[in-house]
Design a protein around this motif. Sequence first.
Motif, mmCIF file in Angstrom:
data_model
loop_
_atom_site.group_PDB
_atom_site.id
_atom_site.type_symbol
_atom_site.label_atom_id
_atom_site.label_comp_id
_atom_site.label_asym_id
_atom_site.label_seq_id
_atom_site.Cartn_x
_atom_site.Cartn_y
_atom_site.Cartn_z
ATOM 1 N N GLU A 1 -8.197 3.794 -1.921
ATOM 2 C CA GLU A 1 -6.962 4.512 -1.601
ATOM 3 C C GLU A 1 -7.246 5.916 -1.078
ATOM 4 O O GLU A 1 -6.596 6.399 -0.152
ATOM 5 C CB GLU A 1 -6.054 4.570 -2.822
ATOM 6 C CG GLU A 1 -4.695 5.189 -2.535
ATOM 7 C CD GLU A 1 -3.775 5.178 -3.743
ATOM 8 O OE1 GLU A 1 -2.639 5.666 -3.619
ATOM 9 O OE2 GLU A 1 -4.197 4.670 -4.815
ATOM 10 N N ASN B 1 -5.958 7.423 2.553
ATOM 11 C CA ASN B 1 -5.222 8.682 2.692
ATOM 12 C C ASN B 1 -5.945 9.637 3.636
ATOM 13 O O ASN B 1 -5.313 10.325 4.451
ATOM 14 C CB ASN B 1 -5.040 9.335 1.324
ATOM 15 C CG ASN B 1 -4.147 8.517 0.405
ATOM 16 O OD1 ASN B 1 -3.317 7.732 0.873
ATOM 17 N ND2 ASN B 1 -4.306 8.685 -0.899
ATOM 18 N N GLN C 1 -5.355 8.537 7.267
ATOM 19 C CA GLN C 1 -3.995 8.794 7.729
ATOM 20 C C GLN C 1 -3.767 10.282 7.997
ATOM 21 O O GLN C 1 -3.005 10.645 8.900
ATOM 22 C CB GLN C 1 -2.988 8.259 6.707
ATOM 23 C CG GLN C 1 -2.959 6.736 6.659
ATOM 24 C CD GLN C 1 -2.071 6.185 5.567
ATOM 25 O OE1 GLN C 1 -2.180 6.564 4.400
ATOM 26 N NE2 GLN C 1 -1.180 5.274 5.920
ATOM 27 N N GLU C 2 -4.435 11.122 7.243
ATOM 28 C CA GLU C 2 -4.317 12.560 7.469
ATOM 29 C C GLU C 2 -5.137 13.017 8.678
ATOM 30 O O GLU C 2 -4.732 13.925 9.408
ATOM 31 C CB GLU C 2 -4.784 13.327 6.224
ATOM 32 C CG GLU C 2 -3.866 13.161 5.023
ATOM 33 C CD GLU C 2 -4.446 13.773 3.769
ATOM 34 O OE1 GLU C 2 -5.558 14.371 3.854
ATOM 35 O OE2 GLU C 2 -3.820 13.650 2.692
#
Length: 357
Positions: free
Chosen positions: A47, A51, A54-55
């Motif tokens: 996870e 993240n 995506q950032e």
Amino acid sequence: MRIALITGSAGLIGSESVAFFADKFDLVVGIDNNMRQYFFGADASTEWNQNRLQEAHTNYIHRPADIREVNQLDPIFREFGTDIKLIVHTAAQPSHDWAAREPFTDFTVNANGTLNMLEMTRQHCPEAVFIFTSTNKVYGDNPNYLPLIETETRWEIDESHPYFQDGIDEFMSIDHTKHSLFGASKVAADILVQEYGRYFGMKTGVFRGGCLTGPNHSGAQLHGFLSYLMKCAITGTQYTVFGYQGKQVRDNIHSYDLVNMFWHFYQNPRVGEVYNAGGGRHANCSMLEAIALCEQISGNKMNYTYSETNRIGDHIWYISNLNKFKNHYPDWTWNYDLNQTMVQIHDSMVARLEQTV
């Protein structure tokens, strides 16, 4: 629009592929449902990596689909269709030991999931380049019957053998050998990818990896040995060495170098091709040598024990011969040696552990 579709996109090779291809394609679509957490526990969750991606990449879209379910894959392929130019299929159950616990899960992820991805590609974007991360475990334990010699820190092949200079090539048999259930499910997937290339004329490439490693690996006890080994060196967690006096040898390829192989293949693809992909003679080590390197880089004495029981299907000595790929793509070479890779793993691991405190 040019789209790259990547399965296992929050894992080691998947996330490296996202980062590598994000500035080469208009859109990168990632498929990952974090099954690594189911396989290996909360510490192996990807996870954090999802993240991070995506950032970091505004043209990255994440889809938590299960590759075992065509009804979850089909809408994704229908949505993007022939705009998909590249598929990098890295999603897998990657552990010998875990496969024996849940054979149905292992096979449906590795074999059925690969069949689903191939058939979706054939139906919706048959001109796309399809790249599959296979494994050297397709050769089963055949490498263990090579003429091996025990030295102080490692097993090594006899100097007179053709494999001594450059390692094991793609012509080693994958038949009449013990693979482990994991190895068997990956053989099924490996052959499927070749067959979709040769039977349907699709541009498929099989990359049989040695130990794949790098700073974004969510290493666990049952998979990702360099990453997990370094984590144990940093935290003082006890590590268990399984069999062969700790002298078993693996070659290790940085995730960037492997994905760079994918890039070269994509630019000039072939049909149903197979390549060994590892660190070769450029980057390899025994377990004892890896422990010494972890101690040197971390500054900590490792806490490890030894078990006489080796893992089923495990290799005593495996070094990949990359001459076939280098002959086909002479502009490719490694960017990272073993020490550089291990320093990156250490620094990344320290940073992640500090964030969890």
